[in-house]
Design an enzyme around this catalytic site. Structure first.
Site: not given
Ligand code: SF4
Length: 328
Positions: A62, A66, A69, A106, A137, A197, A269
């Site tokens: 991705c 984040c 993540c 989900c 979801c 959500c 949740r």
């Molecule tokens: S949480 Fe992870 S998968 Fe989702 S947008 Fe951020 S980096 Fe990408």
């Protein structure tokens, strides 16, 4: 009338002030638990817990950054990126989840936003899962209004898009998109008539004031999210996990309780982090008003208790899975 008493009224409030929310967090623990449990009982059967299974339909690679993540290219965790799963593979997983007792399925894809051709396959997945008699979801990143409308047409029940943290702490967590981007997607989802959500993650090094800010941001959305996942930071090798001390279990329970009081009709949740929680902490979360869990051995790439362990926990606590009636 004080804030918690007003929360018992039927119409959820979107005018919570930060001061009111901070005052809830500061209540003596037994008082906070009592008020949260009282609100919970006014709107739900406190012995029933909704069960959702979450799978990763496209893992890793991705472009977003984040900090919590494992799927971000910015966080070299060694996770192997995969292509989008085939529709039939996804439906086989959904069947297994249904047979194990999950009522909602989900599907998460590690994208900044879906391409239109990928959305065709996701729409087929949504239609197939609906046909199995489950709620659906998806979480696919940022959406445009036309994409949200397509998902609605395919029968999508919920779209997950978390605001993650307080607006003022957000820049410490993500730099590749803005808080407003998140709100714009939530608005597109709402406008399309899909249930929202939306929740956040705690234990990312944020302050207690930032946790107030997170709940304030959620509870002052024009319409409260129908599902509010509260995650505890888990995992390893990400910038967030390497720089943050674990949040205390009691502070986690307090966050659940304040979410319950301020968003009385939402499903709150208990999400990532259960694997590291004792049965007793989970029991406190249910008493504080959590009434939904992820069910199944993995949350995207994060470990989660096995379904059999959850069945045993439910039996010990006298809880049961919330029934889902398709079309109700
Ligand atoms: S949480 Fe992870 S998968 Fe989702 S947008 Fe951020 S980096 Fe990408």
């Amino acid at each position: 009338m004080n804030a918690p008493a007003r929360a018992l009224h039927d119409t959820p409030r979107s005018d919570w002030t930060r001061e009111e929310i901070a005052a809830l967090f500061a209540l003596p623990f037994p008082e906070l638990m009592f008020r949260a449990a009282t609100v919970h009982r006014a709107h739900f059967d406190p012995t029933q817990v909704q069960t959702s299974t979450l799978i990763s339909i496209k893992t890793g690679g991705c472009p977003e950054d984040c900090s919590y993540c494992t799927q971000s290219v910015s966080n070299p965790t060694g996770l192997k990126a995969t292509k989008l799963m085939q529709v039939e593979e996804v439906l086989a997983e959904a069947r297994a989840a249904r047979d194990a007792g999950a009522s909602r399925f989900c599907m998460g894809a590690a994208w900044r936003n879906p391409k239109d051709k990928d959305l065709d396959a996701v729409c087929d997945m949504v239609e197939g899962v609906k046909a199995l008699g489950m709620e659906t979801c998806v979480t696919l990143g940022m959406l445009t209004a036309p994409q949200a409308a397509r998902l609605k047409q395919a029968g999508l029940d919920y779209y997950n898009h978390n605001i993650d943290t307080a607006p003022e702490y957000y820049r410490h967590v993500i730099t590749t998109r803005t808080y407003q981007d998140r709100l714009d997607t939530l608005e597109a989802v709402r406008e399309a008539g899909i249930n929202v959500c939306c929740g956040g993650i705690v234990g990312m090094g944020e302050s207690a004031e930032d946790r107030v800010g997170l709940i304030h941001a959620l509870a002052t959305l024009p319409i409260h999210p129908e599902s509010v996942p509260i995650n505890a930071l888990v995992g390893s090798n990400t910038p967030a996990t390497e720089t943050s001390a674990k949040l205390s279990d009691l502070d986690f329970v307090r966050t659940i309780a304040v979410a319950r009081i301020t968003m009385p009709r939402s499903m709150v949740r208990l999400s990532a982090g259960r694997e590291d929680m004792s049965d007793e902490t989970q029991a406190l979360c249910f008493m504080a008003g959590a009434n939904s869990i992820f069910y199944g051995p993995k949350l995207l790439t994060t470990p989660n208790p096995l379904a059999d362990e959850d069945k045993a926990l439910f039996a010990r606590l006298g809880l049961s899975a919330m029934p889902y009636t398709p079309g109700a």
